[in-house]
Structure formats: structure tokens, C-alpha cells
Design an enzyme around this catalytic site. Structure first.
Site, PDB file in Angstrom:
ATOM      1  CG  HIS A   1      26.473  -4.314   4.429  1.00  0.00           C
ATOM      2  ND1 HIS A   1      27.132  -4.111   3.214  1.00  0.00           N
ATOM      3  CD2 HIS A   1      25.007  -4.010   4.382  1.00  0.00           C
ATOM      4  CE1 HIS A   1      26.096  -3.910   2.533  1.00  0.00           C
ATOM      5  NE2 HIS A   1      24.828  -3.895   2.975  1.00  0.00           N
TER       6      HIS A   1
ATOM      7  CD  GLU B   1      32.505 -15.752  -2.394  1.00  0.00           C
ATOM      8  OE1 GLU B   1      33.239 -16.379  -2.456  1.00  0.00           O
ATOM      9  OE2 GLU B   1      31.355 -15.825  -3.019  1.00  0.00           O
TER      10      GLU B   1
ATOM     11  CG  LEU C   1      25.780   0.452  13.746  1.00  0.00           C
ATOM     12  CD1 LEU C   1      26.521   1.247  13.232  1.00  0.00           C
ATOM     13  CD2 LEU C   1      26.045   0.317  15.276  1.00  0.00           C
TER      14      LEU C   1
ATOM     15  N   GLY D   1      17.196  -2.471   9.862  1.00  0.00           N
ATOM     16  CA  GLY D   1      16.813  -2.361   8.466  1.00  0.00           C
ATOM     17  C   GLY D   1      16.296  -3.725   7.821  1.00  0.00           C
ATOM     18  CG  ASN D   2      14.146  -3.455   4.100  1.00  0.00           C
ATOM     19  OD1 ASN D   2      13.357  -3.820   4.783  1.00  0.00           O
ATOM     20  ND2 ASN D   2      14.384  -2.691   3.172  1.00  0.00           N
ATOM     21  CG  HIS D   3      21.044  -5.433   4.946  1.00  0.00           C
ATOM     22  ND1 HIS D   3      20.433  -6.108   3.858  1.00  0.00           N
ATOM     23  CD2 HIS D   3      21.676  -4.448   4.496  1.00  0.00           C
ATOM     24  CE1 HIS D   3      21.319  -5.031   2.977  1.00  0.00           C
ATOM     25  NE2 HIS D   3      21.962  -4.341   3.352  1.00  0.00           N
TER      26      HIS D   3
END
Lengths: 121, 121
Positions: A9, A47, A72, A75-77
């Protein structure tokens, strides 16, 4: 030439991002040359980003890239953001084969790992 | 009476939050009654929140609560947000013993799990 990109993330905390660097080194150390290149990337807040990391491994000669979502839950990611970036990369590099693997939270060993760590406190 | 609360980030996607419910059931299934109560909670975006989950297990009689951060890295959620909530809970319930365990990303098996899932594509 194949590459594995571990995609985390990303955090505002440098120590947190450094854990991803160390994790990538640990994966590399046990990978037995399964991948020509193992890199890391961050989806946000740090980055290299995923597109930048893809650029980097392609410059090094990767023709087959596996992106590992170090997430984990779905989700939207995982469901929206990562596929969108891979779609962009596929258009930019039509001769490269992209795969996105299952995210870490889906591994069957996770429940046992939770009990083990919780026991250590 | 002891309780384990698996604390996930929480998502806007219901399917993602449901994975945490299923995970909690899976942990419960292999826990061999190590905990009197195993619950889940979300830090953001979904309910129950951590304080609500703590209220719930204390109502059920928990005197010893282990919070398991289902997080991969030591970002601000792990280092700042979770300790702040535990501090609030400790003031509210001074007779209860609270522990926060190591987050899942620190388990030594994670690098091997990554390679295994990446291989499956």
C-alpha cells in the site's frame, strides 16, 4: 526474463515503507532464482509506484511480470486500482505478459499465523 | 475469561469486510478453545469499530483482551491509531488487561507465502 513486483500500500512512515524493502530482500533470499528480478512498489504515499516499477523491470529486460498484491483484503485497491494500473501498463507494453496473483490475505495459513503471533503478545 | 479481537482496516466494499468475518471464523475453528471469545473489528469504514468490539467482549465477561492488528506494515494505523484506542479503552475499563500483539506482516513465514501464491498466479 521474468520479474516479480511486490506491491504494498505505502505509508507516510518511512519505517513502514522500509519493511517492504526488507520483505523484498527476504523473498529474494529464498526464491532460488525463480525470478530474474524481484522488485517492490507502492500503490500510494511512497515511491516507486507500480507503473514506475514496471518501467524499471522492463528496462532490465522483463517480458513476464507477476504483480503480487501485498494486501490483506479485496478492497478497492485490489479490485479496482491495481487492475486499472495493469491495464495501463498492458497498453504501454503490449509485448509483456502481466499477471496479478492472489493477494496475501487469501493464503490458507493466515489463520494459524494469527494465533501464533497473538500467543506471543 | 480471555478474548481475541482481530482488528482489520475495514473497506468500503462489503465483500472485503466479509472476508474478515470468514477469517475470524477460520481462526475460531482452529483455536482449540484457546480464547473464550474471538471477535473482529474494523479500524475504519465498517462496524463494529475497535471500541465497540471491546465493549461487546467486556459485556460477555472478558477480563483479558488481546487485540490482533491484521495489518501488514507498521504505518500510522499500527503505530498511532491503535495505541490511542487501546489507551482510551484502558481508561474506560481499568480492571481489564489489554494486549496488542505483533501485526501479521511481521510473521517470518510471509516471504514463503508470497512465493507460493505468486507461483499459482
Amino acid at each position: 526474463m521474468n520479474a516479480l513486483i511486490i506491491l504494498a500500500h505505502g505509508s507516510r512512515r518511512a519505517e513502514s515503507n522500509q519493511e517492504v524493502v526488507s520483505l523484498t530482500e527476504a523473498v529474494n533470499a529464498i526464491s532460488n532464482q525463480e525470478y530474474s528480478i524481484i522488485e517492490y512498489a507502492y500503490l500510494e504515499l511512497a515511491e516507486p509506484g507500480l507503473l514506475q516499477s514496471i518501467d524499471n523491470v522492463i528496462v532490465q529486460g522483463a517480458l513476464n511480470i507477476t504483480v503480487f498484491p501485498y494486501f490483506l483484503n479485496s478492497g478497492n485497491h485490489v479490485k479496482r486500482d491495481i487492475p486499472a494500473i495493469i491495464e495501463t501498463a498492458s497498453v504501454k507494453y503490449p509485448d509483456c505478459d502481466f499477471n496479478v496473483s492472489t493477494f496475501i490475505g487469501m493464503h490458507r495459513d493466515i489463520p494459524g499465523l494469527i494465533l501464533e503471533l497473538a500467543r506471543m503478545k
